[in-house]
Design a protein around this motif. Structure first.
Motif, mmCIF file in Angstrom:
data_model
loop_
_atom_site.group_PDB
_atom_site.id
_atom_site.type_symbol
_atom_site.label_atom_id
_atom_site.label_comp_id
_atom_site.label_asym_id
_atom_site.label_seq_id
_atom_site.Cartn_x
_atom_site.Cartn_y
_atom_site.Cartn_z
ATOM 1 N N VAL A 112 45.168 40.555 38.823
ATOM 2 C CA VAL A 112 46.348 39.976 39.450
ATOM 3 C C VAL A 112 46.782 40.831 40.634
ATOM 4 O O VAL A 112 46.879 42.059 40.523
ATOM 5 N N GLU A 113 47.031 40.177 41.754
ATOM 6 C CA GLU A 113 47.591 40.869 42.914
ATOM 7 C C GLU A 113 49.106 40.906 42.706
ATOM 8 O O GLU A 113 49.792 39.902 42.880
ATOM 9 N N THR A 114 49.614 42.050 42.318
ATOM 10 C CA THR A 114 51.019 42.145 41.912
ATOM 11 C C THR A 114 52.006 41.913 43.045
ATOM 12 O O THR A 114 53.118 41.448 42.813
ATOM 13 N N SER A 115 51.619 42.196 44.281
ATOM 14 C CA SER A 115 52.564 42.008 45.382
ATOM 15 C C SER A 115 52.820 40.528 45.673
ATOM 16 O O SER A 115 53.903 40.159 46.120
ATOM 17 N N SER A 116 51.828 39.681 45.403
ATOM 18 C CA SER A 116 51.987 38.254 45.683
ATOM 19 C C SER A 116 52.020 37.388 44.424
ATOM 20 O O SER A 116 52.241 36.190 44.513
ATOM 21 N N PHE A 117 51.788 38.010 43.267
ATOM 22 C CA PHE A 117 51.752 37.295 41.997
ATOM 23 C C PHE A 117 50.592 36.304 41.923
ATOM 24 O O PHE A 117 50.640 35.334 41.185
ATOM 25 N N ILE A 118 49.545 36.530 42.688
ATOM 26 C CA ILE A 118 48.385 35.647 42.738
ATOM 27 C C ILE A 118 47.329 36.125 41.740
ATOM 28 O O ILE A 118 47.047 37.319 41.649
ATOM 29 N N LEU A 119 46.732 35.174 41.026
ATOM 30 C CA LEU A 119 45.600 35.456 40.147
ATOM 31 C C LEU A 119 44.361 35.564 41.037
ATOM 32 O O LEU A 119 43.823 34.557 41.490
ATOM 33 N N LYS A 120 43.968 36.792 41.342
ATOM 34 C CA LYS A 120 42.862 37.026 42.273
ATOM 35 C C LYS A 120 41.516 36.647 41.663
ATOM 36 O O LYS A 120 40.654 36.095 42.334
ATOM 37 N N ASP A 121 41.315 36.993 40.424
ATOM 38 C CA ASP A 121 40.028 36.743 39.784
ATOM 39 C C ASP A 121 40.232 36.806 38.275
ATOM 40 O O ASP A 121 41.245 37.331 37.793
ATOM 41 N N TYR A 122 39.284 36.255 37.546
ATOM 42 C CA TYR A 122 39.300 36.393 36.104
ATOM 43 C C TYR A 122 37.885 36.264 35.576
ATOM 44 O O TYR A 122 37.001 35.731 36.245
ATOM 45 N N ALA A 123 37.683 36.789 34.384
ATOM 46 C CA ALA A 123 36.403 36.669 33.694
ATOM 47 C C ALA A 123 36.674 36.182 32.283
ATOM 48 O O ALA A 123 37.659 36.586 31.654
ATOM 49 N N VAL A 124 35.811 35.313 31.805
ATOM 50 C CA VAL A 124 35.913 34.804 30.439
ATOM 51 C C VAL A 124 34.822 35.473 29.619
ATOM 52 O O VAL A 124 33.651 35.477 30.006
ATOM 53 N N ARG A 141 32.449 34.729 35.687
ATOM 54 C CA ARG A 141 33.525 35.307 36.497
ATOM 55 C C ARG A 141 33.911 34.252 37.531
ATOM 56 O O ARG A 141 33.054 33.678 38.205
ATOM 57 N N TYR A 142 35.207 33.980 37.632
ATOM 58 C CA TYR A 142 35.713 32.946 38.525
ATOM 59 C C TYR A 142 35.204 33.113 39.957
ATOM 60 O O TYR A 142 34.684 32.167 40.558
ATOM 61 N N SER A 143 35.355 34.307 40.530
ATOM 62 C CA SER A 143 35.014 34.524 41.947
ATOM 63 C C SER A 143 33.541 34.271 42.243
ATOM 64 O O SER A 143 33.209 33.681 43.281
ATOM 65 N N SER A 144 32.658 34.678 41.374
ATOM 66 C CA SER A 144 31.233 34.491 41.639
ATOM 67 C C SER A 144 30.743 33.105 41.223
ATOM 68 O O SER A 144 29.717 32.644 41.726
ATOM 69 N N THR A 145 31.471 32.419 40.366
ATOM 70 C CA THR A 145 31.081 31.067 39.953
ATOM 71 C C THR A 145 31.595 30.019 40.922
ATOM 72 O O THR A 145 30.867 29.089 41.290
ATOM 73 N N TYR A 146 32.851 30.151 41.347
ATOM 74 C CA TYR A 146 33.466 29.127 42.198
ATOM 75 C C TYR A 146 33.602 29.550 43.662
ATOM 76 O O TYR A 146 33.979 28.736 44.501
ATOM 77 N N HIS A 147 33.330 30.809 43.969
ATOM 78 C CA HIS A 147 33.291 31.315 45.344
ATOM 79 C C HIS A 147 34.590 31.072 46.111
ATOM 80 O O HIS A 147 34.577 30.701 47.284
ATOM 81 N N LEU A 148 35.696 31.305 45.443
ATOM 82 C CA LEU A 148 37.015 31.206 46.063
ATOM 83 C C LEU A 148 37.712 32.550 45.917
ATOM 84 O O LEU A 148 37.492 33.266 44.940
#
Length: 191
Positions: A112-124, A141-148
């Motif tokens: 989590v990017e705490t300054s913006s409250f954005i979920l930057k990435d996650y892994a299941v 992993r979200y970032s490598s699976t969905y490339h966002l």
């Protein structure tokens, strides 16, 4: 709902960003919709997890405040976008560590990017079997699976719109979403 609205209004007035965390998401109950024979494609209403959509409409009304809505209940790993016009909220439904519905036990670790409250990435992470015995491993992993770059309202809108337009599951994103959602669903005794 009155309490939640008051909290969100206070956050708006104080220029704060929040996550709304709960158990039952404001979404369609896929199980009861399918089992009940609802003909959604023919204009019939789907069965909702909640009796009405007050929660969903409240989250959308405070889209400037709500960075993420996080829920569970279905035991599946899901992504949703609540939207109305130009206002939208990202919803993440996390998988269950309990195999009570026959799903493979899983949990989610977030960045989590705490300054913006954005979920930057996650892994299941998933257990090797329903009993949860053995070595747990990263399923995806979200970032490598969905490339966002993050899981936010824009990403949720992009992904869910893509899923809707890709009925034949031709894109890598649709195939990944089906793989990770249906893996848990296929293991579930309820489905």
């Amino acid at each position: 709902m009155a309490w939640l609205k008051a909290q969100l209004q206070q956050a708006r007035e104080q220029h704060k960003q929040v996550w709304v965390i709960g158990h039952i998401a404001p979404s369609i109950d896929a199980y009861n919709t399918i089992i009940g024979g609802h003909q959604v494609c023919k204009g019939e209403s789907a069965s909702m997890l909640l009796g009405d959509d007050h929660l969903g409409s409240t989250l959308i009304a405070y889209a400037d405040v709500v960075r993420l809505a996080l829920f569970a209940h279905t035991h599946m790993d899901e992504m949703l976008a609540l939207h109305d016009g130009d206002r939208s909220v990202a919803v993440k439904i996390v998988p269950s560590i309990s195999p009570i519905n026959g799903n493979h036990p899983a949990f989610t670790m977030a960045d989590v990017e705490t300054s913006s409250f954005i979920l930057k990435d996650y892994a299941v992470y998933v257990a090797p079997n329903i009993a949860g015995a053995g070595e747990w491993s990263e399923e995806y992993r979200y970032s490598s699976t969905y490339h966002l770059p993050a899981y936010d309202a824009a990403a949720a809108n992009t992904l869910t719109a893509g899923f809707l337009h890709d009925q034949a599951s031709q894109t890598a994103s649709s195939q990944a979403y089906e793989k990770y959602f249906f893996r848990a669903m296929a293991a579930s005794a309820r489905w």
